[in-house]
Design a protein around this motif. Sequence first.
Motif, PDB file in Angstrom:
ATOM      1  N   LEU A   1      27.104  -7.988 -63.920  1.00 13.56           N
ATOM      2  CA  LEU A   1      27.860  -9.112 -64.465  1.00 13.56           C
ATOM      3  C   LEU A   1      28.450  -8.789 -65.832  1.00 13.56           C
ATOM      4  CD1 LEU A   1      25.367 -11.974 -63.522  1.00 13.56           C
ATOM      5  CD2 LEU A   1      27.174 -10.961 -62.132  1.00 13.56           C
ATOM      6  N   GLY A   2      27.726  -8.015 -66.609  1.00 12.82           N
ATOM      7  CA  GLY A   2      28.186  -7.581 -67.930  1.00 12.82           C
ATOM      8  C   GLY A   2      27.798  -6.138 -68.117  1.00 12.82           C
ATOM      9  N   SER A   3      28.745  -5.284 -68.482  1.00 12.97           N
ATOM     10  CA  SER A   3      28.529  -3.838 -68.375  1.00 12.97           C
ATOM     11  C   SER A   3      28.580  -3.076 -69.695  1.00 12.97           C
ATOM     12  CB  SER A   3      29.575  -3.235 -67.433  1.00 12.97           C
ATOM     13  OG  SER A   3      30.893  -3.537 -67.870  1.00 12.97           O
ATOM     14  N   LYS A   4      28.848  -3.753 -70.809  1.00 11.04           N
ATOM     15  CA  LYS A   4      29.006  -3.013 -72.054  1.00 11.04           C
ATOM     16  C   LYS A   4      27.713  -2.998 -72.863  1.00 11.04           C
ATOM     17  CE  LYS A   4      31.243  -4.330 -75.657  1.00 11.04           C
ATOM     18  NZ  LYS A   4      30.161  -4.302 -76.680  1.00 11.04           N
ATOM     19  N   GLY A   5      27.563  -1.954 -73.638  1.00  6.58           N
ATOM     20  CA  GLY A   5      26.479  -1.887 -74.583  1.00  6.58           C
ATOM     21  C   GLY A   5      26.889  -2.526 -75.896  1.00  6.58           C
ATOM     22  N   GLY A   6      25.981  -3.293 -76.495  1.00  8.80           N
ATOM     23  CA  GLY A   6      26.252  -3.899 -77.789  1.00  8.80           C
ATOM     24  C   GLY A   6      26.792  -5.307 -77.677  1.00  8.80           C
ATOM     25  N   PRO A   7      26.717  -6.057 -78.790  1.00 10.68           N
ATOM     26  CA  PRO A   7      27.031  -7.485 -78.765  1.00 10.68           C
ATOM     27  C   PRO A   7      28.503  -7.838 -78.941  1.00 10.68           C
ATOM     28  CG  PRO A   7      26.141  -6.878 -80.901  1.00 10.68           C
ATOM     29  CD  PRO A   7      26.062  -5.645 -80.045  1.00 10.68           C
ATOM     30  N   ALA A   8      29.335  -6.924 -79.439  1.00 18.68           N
ATOM     31  CA  ALA A   8      30.733  -7.272 -79.728  1.00 18.68           C
ATOM     32  C   ALA A   8      31.517  -7.477 -78.435  1.00 18.68           C
ATOM     33  CB  ALA A   8      31.390  -6.173 -80.560  1.00 18.68           C
ATOM     34  N   ILE A   9      32.445  -8.437 -78.460  1.00 22.58           N
ATOM     35  CA  ILE A   9      33.391  -8.583 -77.353  1.00 22.58           C
ATOM     36  C   ILE A   9      34.800  -8.532 -77.922  1.00 22.58           C
ATOM     37  CG2 ILE A   9      31.831  -9.811 -75.811  1.00 22.58           C
ATOM     38  CD1 ILE A   9      33.208 -12.407 -76.605  1.00 22.58           C
ATOM     39  N   ARG A  10      35.724  -7.958 -77.115  1.00 26.03           N
ATOM     40  CA  ARG A  10      37.093  -7.754 -77.571  1.00 26.03           C
ATOM     41  C   ARG A  10      38.065  -8.176 -76.473  1.00 26.03           C
ATOM     42  NH1 ARG A  10      33.998  -3.328 -79.379  1.00 26.03           N
ATOM     43  NH2 ARG A  10      33.851  -3.246 -81.661  1.00 26.03           N
ATOM     44  N   PRO A  11      39.305  -8.477 -76.829  1.00 29.72           N
ATOM     45  CA  PRO A  11      40.264  -8.972 -75.832  1.00 29.72           C
ATOM     46  C   PRO A  11      40.364  -8.057 -74.613  1.00 29.72           C
ATOM     47  CG  PRO A  11      41.179  -9.156 -78.033  1.00 29.72           C
ATOM     48  CD  PRO A  11      39.905  -8.379 -78.179  1.00 29.72           C
ATOM     49  N   GLY A  12      40.213  -8.648 -73.442  1.00 33.20           N
ATOM     50  CA  GLY A  12      40.350  -7.893 -72.205  1.00 33.20           C
ATOM     51  C   GLY A  12      39.193  -6.982 -71.872  1.00 33.20           C
ATOM     52  N   GLY A  13      38.173  -6.957 -72.727  1.00 35.73           N
ATOM     53  CA  GLY A  13      37.060  -6.045 -72.519  1.00 35.73           C
ATOM     54  C   GLY A  13      35.918  -6.681 -71.738  1.00 35.73           C
ATOM     55  N   PRO A  14      34.913  -5.876 -71.390  1.00 36.92           N
ATOM     56  CA  PRO A  14      33.771  -6.374 -70.619  1.00 36.92           C
ATOM     57  C   PRO A  14      32.803  -7.179 -71.465  1.00 36.92           C
ATOM     58  CG  PRO A  14      33.466  -4.073 -71.156  1.00 36.92           C
ATOM     59  CD  PRO A  14      34.827  -4.432 -71.662  1.00 36.92           C
ATOM     60  N   ASN A  15      31.896  -7.846 -70.790  1.00 35.97           N
ATOM     61  CA  ASN A  15      30.849  -8.633 -71.436  1.00 35.97           C
ATOM     62  C   ASN A  15      29.597  -7.792 -71.659  1.00 35.97           C
ATOM     63  OD1 ASN A  15      32.014 -11.248 -71.744  1.00 35.97           O
ATOM     64  ND2 ASN A  15      31.827 -11.567 -69.547  1.00 35.97           N
ATOM     65  N   PRO A  16      28.732  -8.233 -72.573  1.00 40.44           N
ATOM     66  CA  PRO A  16      27.435  -7.572 -72.750  1.00 40.44           C
ATOM     67  C   PRO A  16      26.550  -7.702 -71.516  1.00 40.44           C
ATOM     68  CG  PRO A  16      28.023  -8.858 -74.692  1.00 40.44           C
ATOM     69  CD  PRO A  16      28.994  -9.235 -73.613  1.00 40.44           C
ATOM     70  N   THR A  17      25.387  -7.104 -71.610  1.00 45.58           N
ATOM     71  CA  THR A  17      24.558  -6.832 -70.436  1.00 45.58           C
ATOM     72  C   THR A  17      24.023  -8.071 -69.731  1.00 45.58           C
ATOM     73  OG1 THR A  17      23.844  -4.777 -71.436  1.00 45.58           O
ATOM     74  CG2 THR A  17      22.506  -5.604 -69.648  1.00 45.58           C
ATOM     75  N   SER A  18      24.248  -8.124 -68.435  1.00 47.34           N
ATOM     76  CA  SER A  18      23.552  -9.052 -67.545  1.00 47.34           C
ATOM     77  C   SER A  18      23.764  -8.581 -66.116  1.00 47.34           C
ATOM     78  CB  SER A  18      24.040 -10.497 -67.709  1.00 47.34           C
ATOM     79  OG  SER A  18      25.404 -10.624 -67.378  1.00 47.34           O
ATOM     80  N   MET A  19      22.816  -8.894 -65.257  1.00 43.77           N
ATOM     81  CA  MET A  19      22.859  -8.486 -63.855  1.00 43.77           C
ATOM     82  C   MET A  19      22.271  -9.589 -62.981  1.00 43.77           C
ATOM     83  SD  MET A  19      21.483  -4.558 -64.377  1.00 43.77           S
ATOM     84  CE  MET A  19      20.700  -4.952 -65.954  1.00 43.77           C
ATOM     85  N   LEU A  20      22.652  -9.575 -61.722  1.00 41.94           N
ATOM     86  CA  LEU A  20      22.025 -10.417 -60.713  1.00 41.94           C
ATOM     87  C   LEU A  20      21.581  -9.495 -59.586  1.00 41.94           C
ATOM     88  CD1 LEU A  20      21.306 -13.161 -59.374  1.00 41.94           C
ATOM     89  CD2 LEU A  20      23.635 -13.171 -58.426  1.00 41.94           C
ATOM     90  N   LEU A  21      20.288  -9.524 -59.292  1.00 47.56           N
ATOM     91  CA  LEU A  21      19.711  -8.692 -58.246  1.00 47.56           C
ATOM     92  C   LEU A  21      19.235  -9.587 -57.116  1.00 47.56           C
ATOM     93  CD1 LEU A  21      18.596  -5.945 -57.195  1.00 47.56           C
ATOM     94  CD2 LEU A  21      16.505  -6.439 -58.498  1.00 47.56           C
ATOM     95  N   THR A  22      19.703  -9.305 -55.900  1.00 49.75           N
ATOM     96  CA  THR A  22      19.175 -10.008 -54.718  1.00 49.75           C
ATOM     97  C   THR A  22      18.362  -8.992 -53.922  1.00 49.75           C
ATOM     98  OG1 THR A  22      21.218  -9.582 -53.467  1.00 49.75           O
ATOM     99  CG2 THR A  22      21.061 -11.665 -54.642  1.00 49.75           C
ATOM    100  N   ILE A  23      17.075  -9.257 -53.807  1.00 48.91           N
ATOM    101  CA  ILE A  23      16.151  -8.347 -53.144  1.00 48.91           C
ATOM    102  C   ILE A  23      14.971  -9.156 -52.622  1.00 48.91           C
ATOM    103  CG2 ILE A  23      14.930  -7.814 -55.310  1.00 48.91           C
ATOM    104  CD1 ILE A  23      14.494  -4.965 -54.285  1.00 48.91           C
ATOM    105  N   ALA A  24      14.485  -8.790 -51.444  1.00 48.37           N
ATOM    106  CA  ALA A  24      13.328  -9.448 -50.835  1.00 48.37           C
ATOM    107  C   ALA A  24      13.515 -10.960 -50.759  1.00 48.37           C
ATOM    108  CB  ALA A  24      12.051  -9.108 -51.614  1.00 48.37           C
ATOM    109  N   GLY A  25      14.760 -11.389 -50.544  1.00 48.03           N
ATOM    110  CA  GLY A  25      15.038 -12.802 -50.391  1.00 48.03           C
ATOM    111  C   GLY A  25      15.050 -13.593 -51.678  1.00 48.03           C
ATOM    112  N   ARG A  26      15.009 -12.912 -52.836  1.00 45.72           N
ATOM    113  CA  ARG A  26      15.013 -13.599 -54.121  1.00 45.72           C
ATOM    114  C   ARG A  26      16.296 -13.285 -54.881  1.00 45.72           C
ATOM    115  NH1 ARG A  26       9.536 -15.181 -55.033  1.00 45.72           N
ATOM    116  NH2 ARG A  26      10.371 -16.518 -56.697  1.00 45.72           N
TER     117      ARG A  26
END
Length: 283
Positions: free
Chosen positions: A8-33
């Motif tokens: 969901l968010g692929s960049k390292g570090g807290p800064a965000i810039r125009p057109g750039g990616p968001n900081p770290t987050s993921m969604l994992l679907t595994i074992a029905g969760r």
Amino acid sequence: MHDRLYLLGSKGGPAIRPGGPNPTSMLLTIAGRRIVIDCGLGVTRGVVETGMSLKELDLVFITHLHSDHVLELGGLLHTAWTTGLAIPVKVYGPEGTRKLWRGFLASLDFDIRIRIEDEGRPDLAGLIEIVEYSEGPVFEEAGLVVEALRVDHPPVTDCFALRFKGGGKTVVLSADTAYFPPLAGFAAGADVLVHEAMLPEGVENIIARTGNGARLREHLYASHTLAADAGRLATEARVKTLVLNHLIPADDPSFGDADWRNALAPVWNGPLVIAKDGLAVDF
């Protein structure tokens, strides 16, 4: 439900810039969760864009308390609540996560109280259970097992790689870390290893653009992993797929996929995914 990892968010570090990616987050679907992992800015929108309803929020894991991993934890939980969340959510995080959540509740006290009174909503605080974890077994329920390994991310001491096992699949997340050889054993044979990565050629550009981090160069080299070292670790662990995430740099047009692949070519010859916001990885 497919076994799938959404970046969901692929960049390292807290800064965000125009057109750039968001900081770290993921969604994992595994074992029905459905498991949200880290909550940098943009996580709430990112989860919704996968097609998941926020009312289905179930489990949240936080690897460490740097802002680019927790800044939208409160926002995610609160927005899920205003969307109609009525089932308990468990949040697993290192020591300090409970204090973070209490602070968020205090900051939104007016809004939460007035929505309970005016809209008849359940108490948000009563829906959220915070579980603080350390190294070792963290979670086991209905065929899903989660374990944690303390990694090397100075000056943060409570930073943990996470291993998720369920339904015959294993996904390992490095969290933020300097090159840490014990991760190879922790990730041995995993279907997916998600590892942070840094290109040394991009570090000076980041420092120049940031401007107000007098010791930023020292932090980056002491606390993060060069892309080639991530590849070496993946090779030693014999993982099936390597995903480079928490990219440093991730929003510099001078660098693209070819630079990451070239950095890993001498040390990794398996399937390689370079993270981008919204990318889904099946396994």
